[in-house]
Structures are given as structure tokens and as C-alpha cells.
Design a protein around this motif. Structure first.
Motif, PDB file in Angstrom:
ATOM      1  N   UNK A 114       0.718  -1.178   0.006  1.00 41.83           N
ATOM      2  CA  UNK A 114       0.015   0.060  -0.004  1.00 41.83           C
ATOM      3  C   UNK A 114       0.792   1.248  -0.179  1.00 41.83           C
ATOM      4  N   UNK A 115       0.486   1.975  -0.827  1.00 38.45           N
ATOM      5  CA  UNK A 115       1.202   3.346  -0.970  1.00 38.45           C
ATOM      6  C   UNK A 115       1.342   4.332   0.326  1.00 38.45           C
ATOM      7  N   UNK A 116       2.671   4.352   0.700  1.00 38.03           N
ATOM      8  CA  UNK A 116       2.573   5.107   2.041  1.00 38.03           C
ATOM      9  C   UNK A 116       2.667   6.667   1.865  1.00 38.03           C
ATOM     10  N   UNK A 117       1.757   7.501   2.082  1.00 39.19           N
ATOM     11  CA  UNK A 117       1.664   8.955   1.927  1.00 39.19           C
ATOM     12  C   UNK A 117       2.544   9.798   2.884  1.00 39.19           C
ATOM     13  N   UNK A 118       2.795  10.888   2.770  1.00 36.75           N
ATOM     14  CA  UNK A 118       3.706  11.551   3.736  1.00 36.75           C
ATOM     15  C   UNK A 118       2.562  12.031   4.489  1.00 36.75           C
ATOM     16  N   UNK A 119       2.954  12.272   5.881  1.00 35.93           N
ATOM     17  CA  UNK A 119       1.890  12.675   6.985  1.00 35.93           C
ATOM     18  C   UNK A 119       2.671  14.117   7.106  1.00 35.93           C
ATOM     19  N   UNK A 120       2.336  15.106   6.723  1.00 40.44           N
ATOM     20  CA  UNK A 120       2.887  16.502   6.909  1.00 40.44           C
ATOM     21  C   UNK A 120       2.167  17.256   8.323  1.00 40.44           C
ATOM     22  N   UNK A 121       2.745  18.001   9.049  1.00 43.08           N
ATOM     23  CA  UNK A 121       2.165  18.990   9.921  1.00 43.08           C
ATOM     24  C   UNK A 121       1.164  19.860   9.306  1.00 43.08           C
ATOM     25  N   UNK A 122       0.129  20.365   9.985  1.00 41.60           N
ATOM     26  CA  UNK A 122      -0.350  21.491   9.894  1.00 41.60           C
ATOM     27  C   UNK A 122       0.594  22.495   9.848  1.00 41.60           C
ATOM     28  N   UNK A 123       0.421  23.753   8.980  1.00 43.70           N
ATOM     29  CA  UNK A 123       1.182  24.946   9.135  1.00 43.70           C
ATOM     30  C   UNK A 123       1.635  25.402  10.500  1.00 43.70           C
ATOM     31  N   UNK A 124       0.381  25.751  11.444  1.00 46.75           N
ATOM     32  CA  UNK A 124       0.852  26.053  12.782  1.00 46.75           C
ATOM     33  C   UNK A 124       1.286  25.188  13.720  1.00 46.75           C
ATOM     34  N   UNK A 125       1.168  23.773  13.399  1.00 44.56           N
ATOM     35  CA  UNK A 125       1.571  22.824  14.279  1.00 44.56           C
ATOM     36  C   UNK A 125       3.172  22.606  13.775  1.00 44.56           C
ATOM     37  N   UNK A 126       3.684  22.953  12.546  1.00 43.37           N
ATOM     38  CA  UNK A 126       4.925  22.980  12.186  1.00 43.37           C
ATOM     39  C   UNK A 126       5.612  24.169  13.055  1.00 43.37           C
ATOM     40  N   UNK A 127       5.075  25.276  12.993  1.00 44.65           N
ATOM     41  CA  UNK A 127       5.629  26.500  13.832  1.00 44.65           C
ATOM     42  C   UNK A 127       5.864  26.307  15.248  1.00 44.65           C
ATOM     43  N   UNK A 128       4.684  25.649  15.704  1.00 47.84           N
ATOM     44  CA  UNK A 128       4.609  25.285  17.253  1.00 47.84           C
ATOM     45  C   UNK A 128       5.649  24.368  17.692  1.00 47.84           C
ATOM     46  N   UNK A 247       4.819  12.980  14.093  1.00 45.73           N
ATOM     47  CA  UNK A 247       5.489  14.310  13.906  1.00 45.73           C
ATOM     48  C   UNK A 247       6.929  14.245  14.305  1.00 45.73           C
ATOM     49  N   UNK A 248       7.844  13.738  13.161  1.00 47.19           N
ATOM     50  CA  UNK A 248       8.959  13.377  13.290  1.00 47.19           C
ATOM     51  C   UNK A 248       9.906  14.552  12.356  1.00 47.19           C
ATOM     52  N   UNK A 249      11.263  14.549  12.582  1.00 39.07           N
ATOM     53  CA  UNK A 249      12.021  15.350  11.768  1.00 39.07           C
ATOM     54  C   UNK A 249      11.761  15.329  10.334  1.00 39.07           C
ATOM     55  N   UNK A 250      11.559  14.033   9.814  1.00 33.48           N
ATOM     56  CA  UNK A 250      11.270  13.844   8.300  1.00 33.48           C
ATOM     57  C   UNK A 250       9.728  14.342   7.994  1.00 33.48           C
ATOM     58  N   UNK A 251       8.786  14.381   8.849  1.00 28.78           N
ATOM     59  CA  UNK A 251       7.654  14.994   8.759  1.00 28.78           C
ATOM     60  C   UNK A 251       7.768  16.566   8.404  1.00 28.78           C
TER      61      UNK A 251
END
Length: 304
Positions: A114-128, A247-251
């Protein structure tokens, strides 16, 4: 047991891949383990170690037996697909060198994971996350260091190995960074003012001498920074913020690409910024963004 002739052929193939395709040390080791595992299985499957001629007699049944063997050992579909790719590459190369055709045997279909899609953070979560890392109750210079690293991951889309591979010669970040990524592929990445400021804060507070030829990011004793320390800083930040384990560094790198795409960034340009060799790799982010657009559509469309 692998026949000496085959073992040497494997090393020749790896050396050629390193020279012509720029395989990294990790890639070489992974391919060596994958192909050696297959050749060891093939020897046992055929009742004894065989040389090059054994590969020339390879059949679809042999490939299927290998796949079945790997699955009984608990190998995931994704890992098995990677191993088959290495096996096909080696056997195809060997067949071309030795004058035999193994195309039919290598046509055996592997499992489709199964294709594993990236799991990004929301913009505000990334800044937080960046703010939380910077607010760590540790040595001020350590907090500034970790914040600078995660800012590079999110602000420039770097891999953690690329960020930690920067040298002290870049203590004052230029307007554009030249990054050497996987496979020796080079790319140019614009540097945001926030990233330049974060690195400047770290270098100002760092108690160790940062030399031009040495690593930019240093550990407590002045040696190269261990990536595990950045991962731990991220773990603590996400726990405080209540973010998921994804929510890892690669995320943060995934977030960089996804947020650019959401803001109207061109997919080809994002491919270049990430250093992806293939556009299909970058296209994984379009699926993430499509999911976001569908969610907006369902909430906002008058007929949804």
C-alpha cells in the motif's frame, strides 16, 4: 554459501553502481545484503552453491519460491519489493555481461504494498514544534542548535542528514545553499531569513569552536551532532503539543513540500527543491493535498 565467482560479480556490480550512479554507502550495503540474501537462498534452493551459470538458469519458479520464503520470514511487501528490485538489477547486469537472458525469470510480479503517503504537520503545528524545541529547558545554546536544525528541515526541506552534513563554512548562511543529496544529486535551495537567523543565534551561543571544515552543528562535547538528539527534541516537543507519533524530523520535510504545494507551488519546482530524482516521488504530495481539498470541498460546497 555463495560461490566465489558470484560474490566477486556482486562486488563488481556494486562498484559500478557507486561509480556511475553515485550510490551512497548505505545504498551499497542495502543492495549487498539484498542480493547476497537472494544468492544464498538460490544456492540452498538448488541444492548447493552455483556460479554464474546458476543465475543463467534462473526461472520464474525460483523467483516465486524466493518471495514465498521471504514472506514466511515476515518480510513486508515494501521490503520485499525493494529486494526484488536489487535482485533484478544485479541479475540483469550479470546476464548482459555474461551473455545470457534472464528477462523472463525476472518478470515475476512482486507484492504490491500500500502506498505510504507523507504525513505532514499543519502549518501552525510546524511552527509550534519549532517554538517548542527552542523553548527546551536545556542549555540555551543546545536549544538554539536544535531549533536551528528543525528550522532548516521545515524552512528549506532538508533531510536531517543534509542539515547535519553542513560545515562550519556555512555558519553565515548564503542566500542560496548548494545541497548534495541522495545519490550525489546536487540542488540549489533558497535560504529563508528565519533559517539564517536561527543558525546565527546558534553559532553566537555555541561554546565550541566551529571550524570551516568541521560540522556546523555540534554535540555537547564539541563533536558532530548525533541525529538521534534532534529526534529526541522532536519527541519531547510533540508530546508537549499533543501531536501524533508521525510528527518526526522527516515530517517537517514533508510539511515543507505540502505547504508549498498548497500555496500554489509548481510540482516540478518542488521536485527540484526536494532533490527527488523522479517526479513520481514528489507526486505523493499531490495525494495529500487532494485529500485536504476534498475536505474543504465537503465542508464548503453548497451541495456537499
Amino acid at each position: 554459501m555463495i560461490a566465489p565467482q558470484l560474490a566477486q560479480a556482486l562486488e563488481d556490480w556494486l562498484a559500478q553502481g557507486r561509480a556511475r550512479r553515485g550510490y551512497s554507502g548505505k545504498t551499497v550495503e542495502a543492495y549487498r545484503a539484498d542480493v547476497a540474501g537472494f544468492l544464498t537462498f538460490l544456492a540452498a534452493h538448488n541444492g548447493g552453491a552455483e556460479g554464474v551459470a546458476g543465475v543463467g538458469r534462473l526461472t520464474v519458479s525460483d523467483l516465486r519460491a524466493f518471495m514465498a520464503h521471504e514472506r514466511t520470514r515476515g518480510t513486508s511487501a515494501r521490503s520485499l519489493a525493494r529486494r526484488l528490485s536489487a535482485v533484478r538489477g544485479f541479475c540483469g547486469w550479470l546476464g548482459e555481461r555474461e551473455g545470457f537472458d534472464v528477462t523472463a525469470a525476472l518478470s515475476a510480479q512482486g507484492p504490491r504494498g500500500k502506498a505510504r503517503l507523507p504525513r505532514p504537520l499543519a502549518p501552525q503545528a510546524a511552527r509550534d514544534v519549532i517554538d517548542a524545541v527552542e523553548a527546551e529547558p536545556s542549555e540555551p545554546w543546545v536549544a538554539a542548535r536544535d531549533a536551528a536544525v528543525v528550522t532548516l528541515l521545515y524552512g528549506l526541506g532538508l533531510r536531517i542528514s543534509e542539515a547535519l552534513g553542513l560545515t562550519g563554512a556555512l555558519a553565515e548562511l548564503p542566500a542560496v545553499l548548494r545541497i548534495t543529496g541522495k545519490g550525489g544529486k546536487e540542488r540549489l535551495v533558497p535560504v529563508l531569513p528565519a533559517a539564517r537567523a536561527a543558525v546565527a543565534d546558534y553559532t553566537r551561543l555555541c561554546p565550541h569552536a566551529i571550524t570551516k571544515d568541521g560540522p556546523l552543528f555540534l554535540g555537547l562535547r564539541g563533536g558532530p551532532l548525533n541525529p538521534r538528539l534532534v529526534q529526541r527534541a522532536m519527541e519531547r516537543a510533540r508530546m508537549r503539543l499533543g501531536l501524533p507519533a508521525t510528527a518526526t524530523p522527516h515530517a517537517l520535510r514533508h510539511s515543507f513540500a505540502t505547504h508549498l504545494l498548497a500555496s500554489g507551488g509548481d510540482l516540478r519546482a518542488i521536485q527540484e527543491l526536494l532533490g527527488h530524482a523522479s517526479l513520481s516521488t514528489t507526486q505523493g504530495y499531490t495525494a495529500v493535498e487532494a485529500g485536504h481539498l476534498l475536505e474543504v470541498y465537503e465542508k464548503a460546497h453548497p451541495r456537499a
